[in-house]
Design an enzyme around this catalytic site. Structure first.
Site, PDB file in Angstrom:
ATOM      1  NE  ARG A  91      -2.337   1.450   3.830  1.00 10.71           N
ATOM      2  CZ  ARG A  91      -2.690   1.600   4.887  1.00 10.71           C
ATOM      3  NH1 ARG A  91      -3.963   1.627   5.018  1.00 10.71           N
ATOM      4  NH2 ARG A  91      -2.247   1.947   5.878  1.00 10.71           N
ATOM      5  CE1 TYR A 109      -5.077   4.998   2.801  1.00  8.98           C
ATOM      6  CE2 TYR A 109      -3.955   6.818   3.366  1.00  8.98           C
ATOM      7  CZ  TYR A 109      -4.431   5.557   3.788  1.00  8.98           C
ATOM      8  OH  TYR A 109      -3.939   4.857   4.964  1.00  8.98           O
ATOM      9  CG  PHE A 201       3.313   4.654   3.232  1.00  7.80           C
ATOM     10  CD1 PHE A 201       4.514   5.252   2.438  1.00  7.80           C
ATOM     11  CD2 PHE A 201       2.319   5.646   3.173  1.00  7.80           C
ATOM     12  CE1 PHE A 201       4.564   6.385   1.833  1.00  7.80           C
ATOM     13  CE2 PHE A 201       2.126   6.679   2.365  1.00  7.80           C
ATOM     14  CZ  PHE A 201       3.287   7.272   1.621  1.00  7.80           C
ATOM     15  CG  ASP A 202      -1.030   4.896   6.433  1.00  7.22           C
ATOM     16  OD1 ASP A 202      -0.736   4.241   5.715  1.00  7.22           O
ATOM     17  OD2 ASP A 202      -2.187   5.312   6.110  1.00  7.22           O
ATOM     18  CB  THR A 203       3.057   4.890  11.377  1.00 11.18           C
ATOM     19  OG1 THR A 203       1.811   4.038  11.903  1.00 11.18           O
ATOM     20  CG2 THR A 203       3.730   5.057  12.909  1.00 11.18           C
TER      21      THR A 203
END
Length: 407
Positions: A91, A109, A201-203
């Protein structure tokens, strides 16, 4: 001396014809059944409720079912829908590729299952469009959020975010809600530093943004768990733990250019307030406490010096009077930021009122003590210190009321 605070420029309110203000990326892997309903629903919502031009990008990261064909059919069917095909899974990899290639000034997103209510989309991106914030996240952990999911996922989610607070000093509430947005100019600087290509990735992006001094806007969301979710919880948790360890080491060793990021992306300091505007309550309390400690020590010293020749009550009166004047002068300047002679007489009068109340408290305590026993000097001092603490709290409230926001 004034600061150099400069808010970010707002996105152009009337963009050029055909140029999208918002690009919503939908990362997918083997989602041939859900992709069509998701994109049609999202497109209909944006058409009806989003006041700016938009585009939707389906980021297909190495699907091996019919997802690519469904994505191409949607692009042919709906205006503003595009497809990005990647040859590798992940992702984070899909988002990096889609955001890096997008010409839109605001990037977002969301997960293909649309677990998050789309009514939160405009509140999510509005602060980015206006220039008020740099990133925005949906949060399922706010008090006003409404969430439907199982106990297992709830415990894991809250435990993960608590772990982030302890290990990485994260101040955002929900790192993994699949509902986020970022300004493109910020993404261009942060994305090259984000190493993870999967769920962490988000964190990683959020931690870097926080350390760079960026403003992260949080939107409480309504969220309903997708019972058909294909996320491997155990594998994802292990990957997240490895990511926390790697990122923590990078932060401790200074491997990341945080100072450069903060200088380049962070918001400048706020202008210094005018002299008559008092500083905030926490700093006021700290400074008042420091002045209070000094005043109490001076008061006790004066009381001890005057106790022998004058007696307890006159010594208490003299010590309180002298330290009250000095205390008001110090608090006026150091605690409440008031300078000059304007209103000085009134402030000292109000300080003397607080002194009178303090005298009543301490004298009453001494009188009660002597009425019940014959105390030694140590007991007298203990009672006076306790009474002075109560008088000090009362003094702070009275002085803050008198001086707070006085012109």
């Amino acid at each position: 001396m004034t600061g150099t605070y400069a808010p970010r420029a707002a996105v152009q309110a009337r963009p050029a014809a055909g140029s999208a203000v918002l690009d919503v990326v939908v990362p997918v892997y083997n989602e041939e059944a859900d992709l069509g309903p998701c994109v049609r629903r999202l497109h209909a919502h944006l058409t009806a409720h989003f006041p700016y031009p938009f585009r939707i990008t389906v980021a297909d990261n190495a699907s091996v079912d019919g997802t690519p064909a469904v994505a191409r059919a949607l692009a042919d069917e709906l205006p503003g829908v595009g497809v990005l095909r990647l040859d590798e899974k992940g992702r984070g990899r899909a988002l990096r590729a889609a955001w890096s290639a997008s010409p839109a000034p605001v990037l977002a997103y969301m997960d293909v299952d649309l677990s998050t209510d789309l009514a939160a989309l405009l509140p999510l991106v509005a602060p980015l469009i206006s220039g008020h914030s740099d990133l925005a996240i949906g949060t399922r952990l706010a008090r006003t959020s409404r969430v439907v999911r199982g106990t297992k996922r709830e415990v894991i989610s809250r435990g993960y975010n608590l772990l982030l607070r302890g290990a990485l000093a994260a101040r955002f509430s929900d790192a993994q809600c699949g509902f986020k947005a970022i300004r493109a100019d910020v993404a261009a600087e942060l994305l090259p530093l984000v190493r993870d290509t999967g769920w962490f990735f988000d964190t990683e992006l959020l931690v870097l943004a926080q350390r760079a001094g960026l403003r992260i806007h949080e939107v409480p969301v309504d969220w309903v768990d997708d019972p058909d979710s294909r996320v491997d919880i155990v594998a994802t948790a292990l990957a997240d733990l490895r990511g926390i360890g790697r990122l923590g080491r990078a932060l401790v060793t200074g491997a990341l250019p945080l100072a450069q990021l903060r200088a380049q992306l962070g918001r400048g300091p706020l202008p210094a307030p005018p002299a008559q505007v008092p500083i905030g309550l926490p700093r006021q309390l700290a400074r008042f406490a420091a002045v209070g400690v000094a005043s109490t020590l001076a008061y006790l010293l004066l009381f001890l010096l005057a106790r022998g020749p004058l007696g307890a009550q006159p010594a208490n009166l003299l010590a309180l009077l002298l330290t009250a004047v000095a205390n008001t002068t110090a608090n006026r300047r150091l605690t409440f930021g008031v300078t000059g002679r304007r209103h000085a007489a009134r402030h000292h009068l109000q300080g003397l009122l607080a002194f009178a109340l303090g005298l009543a408290v301490t004298s009453g305590s001494l009188a009660a003590l002597h009425a019940t026993t014959t105390p030694d000097r140590a007991l007298e001092l203990t009672v006076l210190v306790t009474a002075n603490l109560a008088a000090t709290a009362l003094r702070f409230l009275l002085l803050r009321l008198a001086m707070h926001h006085r012109p």
